[in-house]
Design an enzyme around this catalytic site. Structure first.
Site, PDB file in Angstrom:
ATOM      1  N   CYS A  11       0.831  -1.222   0.000  1.00 35.93           N
ATOM      2  CA  CYS A  11       0.000   0.000   0.000  1.00 35.93           C
ATOM      3  C   CYS A  11       0.861   1.266   0.000  1.00 35.93           C
ATOM      4  CB  CYS A  11      -0.969   0.008   1.176  1.00 35.93           C
ATOM      5  SG  CYS A  11      -0.155  -0.008   2.784  1.00 35.93           S
ATOM      6  N   HIS A  41      -1.647   1.515   7.334  1.00 36.41           N
ATOM      7  CA  HIS A  41      -2.057   1.413   5.930  1.00 36.41           C
ATOM      8  C   HIS A  41      -1.891   2.793   5.294  1.00 36.41           C
ATOM      9  CE1 HIS A  41      -4.244  -0.068   2.504  1.00 36.41           C
ATOM     10  NE2 HIS A  41      -5.234   0.811   2.646  1.00 36.41           N
TER      11      HIS A  41
END
EC number: 3.4.19.12
Length: 411
Positions: free
Chosen positions: A36, A362
């Site tokens: 990510c 994330h």
């Protein structure tokens, strides 16, 4: 291969940066690993017009044409930008109906940019040695430095007689386009000159030889760091940067403006002794010497502790869509040379870090889309339309980490 390299170098030598925004059909990026932080960075770079145009100006070479390439990073980014296709920009009249058009934006098929992930193994990367793995800011540095290095290598290959290419040092052109890393000034000797500044004070300025590339032309800025010591000459160093590092630890820092003012505040340096072991009072001040067309601000949320651990600062930092770099932040020698339009920026991408921990979490990105005349939120393969307020409003679950701005006089 040599001809291909020569072609590529010739293209890069003659490239004229294009800042005109392009309306691209958005595409999500499939994440089958812990990618990510890479995907979030790629989306910001695709949304950066000069970067997109630069890579589109270089031809795509197939594996058979170039079985072993000396520019794996340039090739991979050329391939990445070619995955995106243009989307018509709606006429001005329709743009007023922003919301209606917004629903019509259909993202293209999501894809997995495995050739980009592979670069981490192709190019020996020290990305995960610093204790914090998978960091979007470190990754951006890895990409920009890597592309810059490949462009330098092409220059050297094609002009071997020119050991130092286009080095123009001297008080007039105080540019140091070298490495992002402020400790490594790259190759070449340091140059020094003495200047008499305001109030007849003289100062000595140090800088490294530099070679410009298209990457430094887009992202490269310079800061001037001056050390003041009683009864001796001021000593100044010019340091190049690709991302401007902003310390946000102090409780007084609540906005990007606060962080920029804190960056240029004069600070005293403790425990400095002369050769004769006498303790002397010295202070240091940093100012902005040269502003790049694309200014990336790094809000330093990850704080390393003496014990070796790392904590995340979760506090909210306000950031504007339109950012003016005030004259007070500029070096004395350039204040009168940088006009308002050249120090006014508009936000076009924000990379967020989600979660409270420094070791996991994330990354997602919001990008400005010209065809929409609005914003998209991209979370790996998910793409959705959002409004501008959602980009700047504080949120508990995600914090802005990298702010990508572009100069308004180039919009």
């Amino acid at each position: 291969t040599c001809t291909l390299l020569a072609n590529k170098q010739e293209l890069l030598e003659n490239v004229k940066l294009i800042h005109k925004p392009v309306s691209l059909q958005p595409r999500g990026l499939i994440n089958k690993g812990n990618w990510c932080y890479i995907n979030a960075t790629l989306q910001a770079l695709v949304a950066c017009p000069p970067m997109y145009h630069l890579m589109k100006s270089i031809p795509v070479y197939s594996k058979s044409q170039r079985p072993c390439t000396s520019t794996p990073m340039i090739d991979s980014f050329v391939r990445l930008m070619n995955e995106f296709t243009n989307m018509p920009v709606p006429p001005k009249a329709k743009q007023a109906l922003g919301d209606k058009i917004a629903r019509d934006i259909r993202p293209g098929a999501a894809f997995e940019p495995t050739y980009i992930y592979r670069l981490l193994t192709v190019i020996k990367s020290s990305l995960s040695e610093k204790g914090r793995q998978e960091d979007a800011e470190e990754y951006l540095g890895f990409i920009l430095n890597g592309l810059h290095e490949e462009m330098l290598t092409l220059k050297k290959l094609l002009s071997p007689h020119n050991e130092k290419i286009c080095v123009s040092n001297g008080p007039e052109t105080q540019s140091v386009n070298e490495e992002e890393d402020q400790d490594e000034q790259g190759e070449g000797s340091e140059d020094e000159w003495e200047q008499v500044g305001p109030r007849n004070k003289s100062s000595v300025t140090r800088q490294a030889d530099f070679v410009q590339t298209s990457i430094t032309d887009i992202f490269g800025g310079h800061i001037r760091s001056v050390v003041y010591q009683q009864s001796s000459k001021e000593s100044a160093t010019l340091q190049p940067f690709f991302t401007l590092q902003l310390d946000i630890q102090s409780d007084k820092i609540r906005t990007v403006q606060d962080a920029l003012e804190s960056l240029v505040a004069r600070e005293s340096v403790q425990g400095y002794t002369t050769k004769t072991k006498q303790e002397v009072e010295i202070s240091r001040r940093v100012t902005l010497e040269e502003l790049p067309p694309v200014l990336v601000l790094h809000l330093k949320r990850f704080v390393y502790e003496k014990t070796g651990g790392c904590q995340k600062l979760i506090k909210n930092i306000e950031y504007p869509v339109d950012l003016e770099i005030s004259k007070e932040l500029l070096s004395p020698g350039v204040k009168s040379k940088i006009f308002k339009g050249q120090r006014t920026y508009r936000l076009f991408a924000v990379v967020y870090h989600h979660g409270n921990s420094a070791t996991g979490g994330h990354y997602t990105t919001d990008v400005f889309q010209i065809g929409l005349n609005g914003w998209l939120r991209i979370d790996d393969q998910a793409v959705k339309v959002i409004n501008q307020y959602q980009v700047v409003k504080p949120s508990a679950e995600r914090t802005a980490y990298l702010l990508y701005y572009r100069r308004v006089d180039l919009l």
